[in-house]
Scaffold this active site. Structure first.
Site, mmCIF file in Angstrom:
data_model
loop_
_atom_site.group_PDB
_atom_site.id
_atom_site.type_symbol
_atom_site.label_atom_id
_atom_site.label_comp_id
_atom_site.label_asym_id
_atom_site.label_seq_id
_atom_site.Cartn_x
_atom_site.Cartn_y
_atom_site.Cartn_z
ATOM 1 N N ASP A 80 0.833 -1.199 0.000
ATOM 2 C CA ASP A 80 0.000 0.000 0.000
ATOM 3 C C ASP A 80 0.867 1.247 0.000
ATOM 4 O O ASP A 80 2.063 1.195 0.334
ATOM 5 C CB ASP A 80 -0.934 0.015 1.214
ATOM 6 N N GLU A 175 0.129 -1.096 5.658
ATOM 7 C CA GLU A 175 1.201 -0.715 6.580
ATOM 8 C C GLU A 175 1.167 0.785 6.855
ATOM 9 O O GLU A 175 1.450 1.229 7.976
ATOM 10 C CB GLU A 175 2.563 -1.123 6.001
#
Length: 408
Positions: A80, A175
């Site tokens: 991400d 994350e």
């Protein structure tokens, strides 16, 4: 060089921005696009036991190629990108043989990547840089780490003469919003230890990070006509200001560095009858971290005694310094350091002024220091990465696998 450039750009141009307001995992559906691509690519290069679970966590195995017993190690990165800046329509630019001068990212908006402000650029004079076009982030955090891990595994598969034990690979969502390790199955992963490939400049090797907590202060007020307010009005905005004044003025992000902790007020809203403060607390030292939390509690108690019970404080621990979990197995840091030195990279060992999936994983039973991925200026339009740093990260990953085998 072109191979890793193409691989990284293929990842970077897929929008995988995470969303802190979402309760799902992954927090955005668009993360699935890259997750599926990565699972397919791991199979294509020859990795075994490739899996992608219902939350988009990807795991794969490279079997060992020696008979002796060798620890199983892992490499982990996240796919991400940060919600702090747009990750839509990423259009990477390649700057060959960087001359050390200004790089015009976007002439129309006068967006310039300059060594006058970003001094680290001068370290990479003569190298090939990948930059943004000035309208989005790049996504080297942490698609560079993924590209490096995949390329290293591909290299080991193509060079069976390099001895290594069993190697695990893990790629995670979310994350950037602090949830990358929340659904990571450490037992399924099956490694004795691992490394997150999520650091910045070439040479970074980190096994310390902040202890972290969040705080929300809710303040109730009483609104009375200001002409008749004496001894009656309780202005929640004023109480919020009083609370902030109680915090040490110099202990803020803009006034601290290295191992210095801080309080950071990042959100405030209010009117006379209701105000809210949100802040984070950070410190590498666990005792100092607890002291900071106690200061918030004492401040709330003091103001409540002074003004009546108008203040509610909610404190939540977020993560802890992984140093206490890594130090008992410090040889895993020494192996990474030796690997860097073996391939001509000078290790830069320093504490992270932030968090990492490795912190949470270390407290989940998987000791997990962090090594460099090579990027700079994460989470914004000035993000860039030297290709040579990516190539060195690949060499370091391969050498870690080799050294782990040779030390047994």
């Amino acid at each position: 060089m072109q191979h890793i450039i193409d691989r990284f750009i293929g990842y970077a141009t897929i929008d995988t921005q995470s969303d802190p307001t979402s309760d799902s995992t992954p927090s955005t559906e668009k993360q699935w696009v890259l997750a599926q691509k990565l699972a397919e690519e791991l199979q294509e290069i020859g990795m075994k036991n490739v899996s992608i679970d219902d939350n988009a966590y990807i795991m794969a195995t490279l079997p060992g190629n020696v008979d002796k017993k060798i620890p199983t190690i892992g490499f982990i990165s996240h796919f991400d990108t940060s919600p702090d800046f747009s990750g839509t329509n990423v259009n990477p630019r390649i700057i060959e043989n960087y001359d050390g001068g200004d790089i015009v990212l976007n002439a129309a908006d006068n967006i310039v990547l300059s060594p006058d402000y970003f001094e680290d650029l001068l370290f990479y004079k003569g190298q090939t840089l990948i930059t943004t076009d000035g309208t989005t982030l790049l996504g080297a955090d942490d698609k560079a780490g993924i590209a490096e891990i995949v390329t290293a595994m591909e290299y080991l598969i193509q060079h069976p003469e390099i001895e290594h034990g069993e190697i695990k690979v893990g790629f995670t969502p979310d994350e950037e919003i602090g949830r990358g390790a929340h659904r990571f199955d450490v037992e399924k992963f099956g490694a004795d230890w691992a490394y997150t490939v999520d650091g910045s400049q070439i040479g970074e090797l980190e096994y310390e990070n902040f202890n972290a907590a969040s705080a929300k202060i809710v303040i109730k007020g009483k609104s009375v006509h200001p002409g008749y307010a004496k001894n009656k009005m309780i202005n929640a905005i004023s109480l919020a200001h009083e609370f902030m004044k109680a915090l040490p003025h110099e202990e803020t992000p803009q006034n601290t560095s290295k191992r210095e902790g801080f309080f950071h007020v990042h959100h405030i809203q209010g009117e006379i009858e209701h105000a809210e403060l949100e802040l984070i607390i950070r410190d590498h030292d666990r005792n100092q971290f607890e002291r900071r939390k106690r200061l918030l509690q004492k401040t709330a108690e003091s103001l409540n005694e002074k003004h009546g019970k108008q203040i509610t404080l909610e404190l939540k621990d977020q993560y802890y310094n992984m140093r206490e979990k890594v130090e008992p197995v410090f040889h895993i840091v020494e192996i990474a350091k030796a690997a860097m030195e073996a391939v001509g990279v000078t290790p830069i060992i320093k504490p992270i002024r932030g968090g990492t999936d490795g912190s949470q994983l270390s407290f989940m039973g998987l000791p997990c220091p962090n090594i460099f991925a090579g990027g700079h200026n994460f989470h914004g339009k000035y993000e860039y990465i030297p290709v040579e740093s990516m190539l060195k990260a690949v060499e370091v990953i391969v050498k870690i696998c080799e050294l782990t085998a040779s030390k047994e």
